[in-house]
Scaffold this active site. Structure first.
Site, PDB file in Angstrom:
ATOM      1  NE  ARG A   1      -6.660   1.247  10.123  1.00 58.13           N
ATOM      2  CZ  ARG A   1      -6.200   1.042   9.239  1.00 58.13           C
ATOM      3  NH1 ARG A   1      -4.972   2.053   8.850  1.00 58.13           N
ATOM      4  NH2 ARG A   1      -6.272   0.402   8.081  1.00 58.13           N
TER       5      ARG A   1
ATOM      6  NE  ARG B   1      -7.743  -2.451   3.364  1.00 57.78           N
ATOM      7  CZ  ARG B   1      -7.703  -2.224   4.809  1.00 57.78           C
ATOM      8  NH1 ARG B   1      -8.511  -2.762   5.463  1.00 57.78           N
ATOM      9  NH2 ARG B   1      -6.844  -1.299   5.133  1.00 57.78           N
TER      10      ARG B   1
ATOM     11  NE  ARG C   1     -10.014   2.231   6.733  1.00 61.83           N
ATOM     12  CZ  ARG C   1      -9.009   2.112   6.268  1.00 61.83           C
ATOM     13  NH1 ARG C   1      -7.819   2.988   6.441  1.00 61.83           N
ATOM     14  NH2 ARG C   1      -8.830   1.303   5.133  1.00 61.83           N
TER      15      ARG C   1
ATOM     16  NE  ARG D   1      -3.997   1.556  -1.984  1.00 64.44           N
ATOM     17  CZ  ARG D   1      -4.432   2.269  -0.699  1.00 64.44           C
ATOM     18  NH1 ARG D   1      -4.261   3.506  -0.600  1.00 64.44           N
ATOM     19  NH2 ARG D   1      -4.617   1.818   0.258  1.00 64.44           N
TER      20      ARG D   1
ATOM     21  CE  LYS E   1      -0.318   3.634   3.354  1.00 60.97           C
ATOM     22  NZ  LYS E   1      -0.668   2.321   4.168  1.00 60.97           N
TER      23      LYS E   1
HETATM   24  P1  ADP Z   1      -1.926   2.918   7.378  1.00 56.73           P
HETATM   25  O1  ADP Z   1      -2.084   4.331   7.169  1.00 56.73           O
HETATM   26  O2  ADP Z   1      -0.383   2.738   6.847  1.00 56.73           O
HETATM   27  O3  ADP Z   1      -2.770   2.083   6.816  1.00 56.73           O
HETATM   28  P2  ADP Z   1      -2.226   3.592  10.189  1.00 56.73           P
HETATM   29  O4  ADP Z   1      -1.146   4.671  10.359  1.00 56.73           O
HETATM   30  O5  ADP Z   1      -3.579   3.629  10.232  1.00 56.73           O
HETATM   31  O6  ADP Z   1      -1.557   2.795   9.036  1.00 56.73           O
HETATM   32  O7  ADP Z   1      -1.776   2.447  11.393  1.00 56.73           O
HETATM   33  C1  ADP Z   1      -2.361   1.365  11.594  1.00 56.73           C
HETATM   34  C2  ADP Z   1      -2.461   0.978  13.110  1.00 56.73           C
HETATM   35  O8  ADP Z   1      -1.359   0.578  13.589  1.00 56.73           O
HETATM   36  C3  ADP Z   1      -3.096   2.239  13.727  1.00 56.73           C
HETATM   37  O9  ADP Z   1      -4.154   1.694  14.953  1.00 56.73           O
HETATM   38  C4  ADP Z   1      -1.834   2.800  14.506  1.00 56.73           C
HETATM   39  O10 ADP Z   1      -2.220   3.360  15.813  1.00 56.73           O
HETATM   40  C5  ADP Z   1      -0.931   1.506  14.735  1.00 56.73           C
HETATM   41  N1  ADP Z   1       0.407   1.976  14.603  1.00 56.73           N
HETATM   42  C6  ADP Z   1       1.020   2.712  13.544  1.00 56.73           C
HETATM   43  N2  ADP Z   1       2.400   2.613  13.519  1.00 56.73           N
HETATM   44  C7  ADP Z   1       2.851   1.761  14.431  1.00 56.73           C
HETATM   45  C8  ADP Z   1       3.841   1.338  15.044  1.00 56.73           C
HETATM   46  N3  ADP Z   1       5.314   1.685  14.521  1.00 56.73           N
HETATM   47  N4  ADP Z   1       3.886   0.542  15.993  1.00 56.73           N
HETATM   48  C9  ADP Z   1       2.844  -0.188  16.340  1.00 56.73           C
HETATM   49  N5  ADP Z   1       1.503   0.383  15.999  1.00 56.73           N
HETATM   50  C10 ADP Z   1       1.380   1.175  15.034  1.00 56.73           C
HETATM   51  P1  ADP Z   2      -5.132   1.557   4.053  1.00 53.45           P
HETATM   52  O1  ADP Z   2      -3.717   2.325   4.351  1.00 53.45           O
HETATM   53  O2  ADP Z   2      -5.320   0.660   5.302  1.00 53.45           O
HETATM   54  O3  ADP Z   2      -4.679   0.245   2.976  1.00 53.45           O
HETATM   55  P2  ADP Z   2      -6.578   3.344   2.847  1.00 53.45           P
HETATM   56  O4  ADP Z   2      -7.015   4.301   3.715  1.00 53.45           O
HETATM   57  O5  ADP Z   2      -5.069   4.114   2.162  1.00 53.45           O
HETATM   58  O6  ADP Z   2      -6.268   2.292   3.442  1.00 53.45           O
HETATM   59  O7  ADP Z   2      -7.312   3.127   1.647  1.00 53.45           O
HETATM   60  C1  ADP Z   2      -8.695   2.512   2.172  1.00 53.45           C
HETATM   61  C2  ADP Z   2      -9.289   2.066   0.575  1.00 53.45           C
HETATM   62  O8  ADP Z   2      -9.594   2.974  -0.389  1.00 53.45           O
HETATM   63  C3  ADP Z   2      -8.338   1.009  -0.453  1.00 53.45           C
HETATM   64  O9  ADP Z   2      -8.632  -0.398  -0.028  1.00 53.45           O
HETATM   65  C4  ADP Z   2      -9.112   1.330  -1.801  1.00 53.45           C
HETATM   66  O10 ADP Z   2     -10.224   0.634  -1.833  1.00 53.45           O
HETATM   67  C5  ADP Z   2      -9.402   2.917  -1.590  1.00 53.45           C
HETATM   68  N1  ADP Z   2      -8.142   3.562  -1.984  1.00 53.45           N
HETATM   69  C6  ADP Z   2      -7.547   4.544  -1.102  1.00 53.45           C
HETATM   70  N2  ADP Z   2      -6.493   5.032  -2.074  1.00 53.45           N
HETATM   71  C7  ADP Z   2      -6.628   4.709  -3.219  1.00 53.45           C
HETATM   72  C8  ADP Z   2      -5.790   4.679  -4.568  1.00 53.45           C
HETATM   73  N3  ADP Z   2      -4.938   5.756  -4.413  1.00 53.45           N
HETATM   74  N4  ADP Z   2      -6.329   4.071  -5.764  1.00 53.45           N
HETATM   75  C9  ADP Z   2      -7.300   3.362  -5.477  1.00 53.45           C
HETATM   76  N5  ADP Z   2      -8.093   3.086  -4.434  1.00 53.45           N
HETATM   77  C10 ADP Z   2      -7.661   3.690  -3.374  1.00 53.45           C
END
Ligand code: ADP
Ligand code: ADP
Ligand code: ZN
Length: 215
Positions: free
Chosen positions: A127, A172, A161, A88, A13
């Site tokens: 990541r 998660r 992170r 969420r 995302k």
């Molecule tokens: P999210 O915001 O949904 O938690 P991220 O955008 O941070 O996910 O992506 C998680 C990890 O995977 C990052 O290190 C990113 O560089 C990598 N990544 C994201 N999209 C892809 C993809 N389509 N193929 C391979 N690796 C990806």
């Molecule tokens: P990822 O895409 O890898 O799950 P995020 O950066 O979106 O990670 O979220 C990290 C953490 O922040 C989540 O595990 C949760 O604890 C908190 N968080 C983020 N967005 C929300 C939301 N909309 N509602 C509740 N908790 C949230």
């Protein structure tokens, strides 16, 4: 345009949001990034959110809803925005509808990025981001062009992170399936849910999202 990028942790995302922000001028609103900034700044919200985040649980609705409600009123959001990590759960989705109605705007699309769990774990464990500008990278999938130098800002410091460890990731993912996935039928009923295959390479996913948004 107002869109939601939806998907489990590690689906890509944030990666796609950063690209869409650059290509389409939509502001990326990541509740995760906002909460991490609040934790780092040791604000009142940040102190309340930290333990939940470290445990891989959702932060309370009143905190995240309050943050988003304030943020979308800012001038820079008038040209459209992209929600990453919000809503969420169904209560957050309902609260978002109320906020958007108050602003006199509506959601254009919810894009679900589908990715298998095993791939999510690999993505999350590799990541890291630029400490200066937050540009996202991956140990094997997405490295900076010059090793150790951020493509976006030239920064040379990177960070990982706290919650990107195997144990918290499992929690998660559970939270995602229990609390967040039930939001999908909510948007499907409204006829605005779209799906892309998040297993594809980053450029292919971006092309699929472009195609969905161009309709
Ligand atoms: P999210 O915001 O949904 O938690 P991220 O955008 O941070 O996910 O992506 C998680 C990890 O995977 C990052 O290190 C990113 O560089 C990598 N990544 C994201 N999209 C892809 C993809 N389509 N193929 C391979 N690796 C990806
Ligand atoms: P990822 O895409 O890898 O799950 P995020 O950066 O979106 O990670 O979220 C990290 C953490 O922040 C989540 O595990 C949760 O604890 C908190 N968080 C983020 N967005 C929300 C939301 N909309 N509602 C509740 N908790 C949230
Ligand atoms: Zn950078």
């Amino acid at each position: 345009m107002i869109i939601i990028l939806f998907g489990p942790p590690g689906a890509g995302k944030g990666t796609q949001a950063q690209r869409i922000e650059k290509s389409k001028g939509l502001i990326q609103l990541s509740t995760g990034d906002m909460l991490r900034a609040a934790v780092a700044a040791q604000t009142h919200y940040g102190q309340k959110a930290k333990d939940k985040m470290d445990a891989g649980q959702l932060v309370s609705d009143d905190i995240v809803i309050g943050i988003i409600a304030d943020r979308i009123k800012a001038d820079d959001c008038k040209g459209g925005f992209l929600l990453d990590g919000f809503p969420r759960n169904v209560a957050q989705a309902q609260a978002l509808d109320v906020m958007l109605a108050e602003e006199g705007v509506k959601l254009d699309a919810v894009i679900e990025m589908k990715v298998d769990d095993a791939v999510l774990v690999d993505r999350i464990s590799g990541r890291y981001t630029c400490a200066k500008c937050n540009e996202g990278y991956h140990d094997t999938n997405l490295k900076p062009v010059v090793e150790g130098v951020c493509d976006n800002c030239g920064g040379t410091e990177f960070k990982r992170r706290n919650d990107d460890n195997a144990e918290t990731v499992a929690k998660r993912l559970k939270e995602y399936y229990a609390q967040t996935a039930p939001v999908l039928p909510y948007y499907a009923e409204k006829g605005i849910l779209q799906q892309v295959n998040g297993m594809n390479a980053i450029d292919e996913v971006a092309a699929q999202i472009d195609a969905v948004l161009a309709v």
